[in-house]
Write a protein that holds these residues in place. Structure first.
Motif, PDB file in Angstrom:
ATOM      1  N   SER A  10      11.930  -3.906   7.993  1.00  0.00           N
ATOM      2  CA  SER A  10      12.487  -2.807   9.074  1.00  0.00           C
ATOM      3  C   SER A  10      12.372  -1.428   8.120  1.00  0.00           C
ATOM      4  O   SER A  10      12.461  -0.403   8.656  1.00  0.00           O
ATOM      5  CB  SER A  10      13.940  -2.942   9.548  1.00  0.00           C
ATOM      6  N   TRP A  11      11.896  -1.629   6.744  1.00  0.00           N
ATOM      7  CA  TRP A  11      11.742  -0.330   5.933  1.00  0.00           C
ATOM      8  C   TRP A  11      10.463  -0.780   5.078  1.00  0.00           C
ATOM      9  O   TRP A  11       9.891  -1.998   5.011  1.00  0.00           O
ATOM     10  CB  TRP A  11      13.088  -0.288   5.121  1.00  0.00           C
ATOM     11  N   SER A  12       9.965   0.093   4.539  1.00  0.00           N
ATOM     12  CA  SER A  12       8.945   0.232   3.437  1.00  0.00           C
ATOM     13  C   SER A  12       8.764   0.918   2.270  1.00  0.00           C
ATOM     14  O   SER A  12       9.203   2.064   2.234  1.00  0.00           O
ATOM     15  CB  SER A  12       7.580   0.261   4.296  1.00  0.00           C
ATOM     16  N   ALA A  13       8.418   0.186   1.291  1.00  0.00           N
ATOM     17  CA  ALA A  13       8.027   1.097   0.026  1.00  0.00           C
ATOM     18  C   ALA A  13       6.536   0.914  -0.071  1.00  0.00           C
ATOM     19  O   ALA A  13       6.216   0.145  -0.677  1.00  0.00           O
ATOM     20  CB  ALA A  13       8.985   0.621  -1.246  1.00  0.00           C
ATOM     21  N   ASP A  14       5.843   1.707   0.444  1.00  0.00           N
ATOM     22  CA  ASP A  14       4.431   1.682   0.446  1.00  0.00           C
ATOM     23  C   ASP A  14       3.775   2.071  -0.750  1.00  0.00           C
ATOM     24  O   ASP A  14       4.285   2.398  -1.755  1.00  0.00           O
ATOM     25  CB  ASP A  14       3.732   2.568   1.586  1.00  0.00           C
ATOM     26  N   SER A  15       2.463   1.573  -0.857  1.00  0.00           N
ATOM     27  CA  SER A  15       1.649   1.574  -2.065  1.00  0.00           C
ATOM     28  C   SER A  15       1.471   3.116  -2.705  1.00  0.00           C
ATOM     29  O   SER A  15       1.225   3.351  -3.884  1.00  0.00           O
ATOM     30  CB  SER A  15       0.455   1.068  -1.901  1.00  0.00           C
ATOM     31  N   ARG A  16       1.820   4.131  -1.828  1.00  0.00           N
ATOM     32  CA  ARG A  16       1.698   5.664  -2.188  1.00  0.00           C
ATOM     33  C   ARG A  16       2.851   6.100  -2.799  1.00  0.00           C
ATOM     34  O   ARG A  16       3.191   7.465  -3.153  1.00  0.00           O
ATOM     35  CB  ARG A  16       1.327   6.506  -1.076  1.00  0.00           C
ATOM     36  N   GLY A  17       3.807   5.227  -2.890  1.00  0.00           N
ATOM     37  CA  GLY A  17       5.088   5.783  -3.514  1.00  0.00           C
ATOM     38  C   GLY A  17       6.117   6.240  -2.475  1.00  0.00           C
ATOM     39  O   GLY A  17       7.248   6.846  -2.888  1.00  0.00           O
ATOM     40  N   GLN A  18       5.886   6.291  -1.187  1.00  0.00           N
ATOM     41  CA  GLN A  18       6.486   6.872  -0.061  1.00  0.00           C
ATOM     42  C   GLN A  18       7.698   5.671   0.209  1.00  0.00           C
ATOM     43  O   GLN A  18       7.297   4.418  -0.050  1.00  0.00           O
ATOM     44  CB  GLN A  18       5.697   6.900   1.116  1.00  0.00           C
TER      45      GLN A  18
ATOM     46  N   PHE B 278       3.027  -2.044   4.387  1.00  0.00           N
ATOM     47  CA  PHE B 278       3.983  -2.917   3.097  1.00  0.00           C
ATOM     48  C   PHE B 278       2.997  -3.256   2.115  1.00  0.00           C
ATOM     49  O   PHE B 278       1.877  -3.664   2.349  1.00  0.00           O
ATOM     50  CB  PHE B 278       4.478  -4.283   3.918  1.00  0.00           C
ATOM     51  N   PRO B 279       3.735  -3.075   1.046  1.00  0.00           N
ATOM     52  CA  PRO B 279       2.950  -3.700  -0.241  1.00  0.00           C
ATOM     53  C   PRO B 279       3.095  -4.882  -0.282  1.00  0.00           C
ATOM     54  O   PRO B 279       4.025  -5.742   0.205  1.00  0.00           O
ATOM     55  CB  PRO B 279       3.896  -2.909  -1.488  1.00  0.00           C
ATOM     56  N   SER B 280       2.298  -5.513  -0.925  1.00  0.00           N
ATOM     57  CA  SER B 280       2.396  -7.082  -0.960  1.00  0.00           C
ATOM     58  C   SER B 280       3.547  -7.616  -1.595  1.00  0.00           C
ATOM     59  O   SER B 280       3.926  -8.752  -1.263  1.00  0.00           O
ATOM     60  CB  SER B 280       0.872  -7.603  -1.976  1.00  0.00           C
TER      61      SER B 280
ATOM     62  N   ALA C  71       8.271 -11.111  -1.102  1.00  0.00           N
ATOM     63  CA  ALA C  71       9.720 -11.113  -1.223  1.00  0.00           C
ATOM     64  C   ALA C  71      10.458 -11.793   0.346  1.00  0.00           C
ATOM     65  O   ALA C  71      11.285 -12.479   0.239  1.00  0.00           O
ATOM     66  CB  ALA C  71      10.188  -9.899  -1.515  1.00  0.00           C
ATOM     67  N   CYS C  72       9.865 -11.626   1.236  1.00  0.00           N
ATOM     68  CA  CYS C  72      10.276 -11.798   2.698  1.00  0.00           C
ATOM     69  C   CYS C  72       9.960 -13.327   2.666  1.00  0.00           C
ATOM     70  O   CYS C  72      10.791 -13.794   3.244  1.00  0.00           O
ATOM     71  CB  CYS C  72       9.530 -10.933   3.661  1.00  0.00           C
TER      72      CYS C  72
END
Length: 177
Positions: A66-74, A86-88, A93-94
């Motif tokens: 439900s959230w994301s810490a994407d690869s661009r640091g956002q 989503f980052p890998s 982890a999920c």
């Protein structure tokens, strides 16, 4: 004003969750009737094991996706609609969380071998239900196809783990002969 298409959610959840779960649940019920000695004196029944697995599956999907810490640091805060990038490590982890929660649900079951399969049905149903929440709003149908692939992949993977668990549980009991 936009409203959530609850009827669409119910329809795709019926198709992608209820029907496959009912088929596998019927197979599991036949196996439980055929092998009643698999049940121990303490623990949850097959229905409750599946329900616990369902809750765990929904919580794993909501907790990690439900959230994301994407690869661009956002950082995309939890909300609806959920993010789609989503980052890998977050997907891994999920998946790891799903495996741990499946194992926990299977351990809570009174059924030594069949409890793992009941937990697999429940966790898969929970994951796919969480995906259907977003799929109900997708006009392209791609989220629905993703829910189908998730159901097939998670179901096969968790059933495979349940089979391995049942094999090792069977070996530990057979060593007395």
């Amino acid at each position: 004003m936009s409203t959530y298409p609850f009827e669409q959610f119910l329809w795709i959840t019926y198709i992608f969750v209820a029907v496959p779960s009912a088929v596998w649940g019927a197979i599991l019920a036949v196996l439980a009737w055929r092998f009643p000695n698999d049940r121990s004196a303490s623990g949850q029944g097959l229905w409750l094991t599946g329900l616990i697995g369902f809750v765990f599956g929904v919580l794993a999907a909501i907790g990690w996706l439900s959230w994301s810490a994407d690869s661009r640091g956002q950082f995309v805060a939890p909300g609806f609609p959920p993010p789609d990038d989503f980052p890998s490590w977050q997907i891994a982890a999920c998946a790891l969380t799903v495996g741990v929660l499946w194992f926990l649900a299977a351990r809570l079951s009174a059924w030594r071998k069949l409890g793992g399969f009941s937990a697999a049905i429940g966790v898969t149903a929970g994951l796919v239900t969480a995906f259907c929440i977003d799929a109900a709003t997708d006009v392209t149908g791609q989220s629905g196809i993703g829910a189908v692939f998730l159901g097939a992949g998670a179901g096969v993977s968790l059933a495979f783990c349940a089979g391995i668990r049942a094999t090792f549980l069977g070996r530990s009991r057979d060593t007395s002969a």
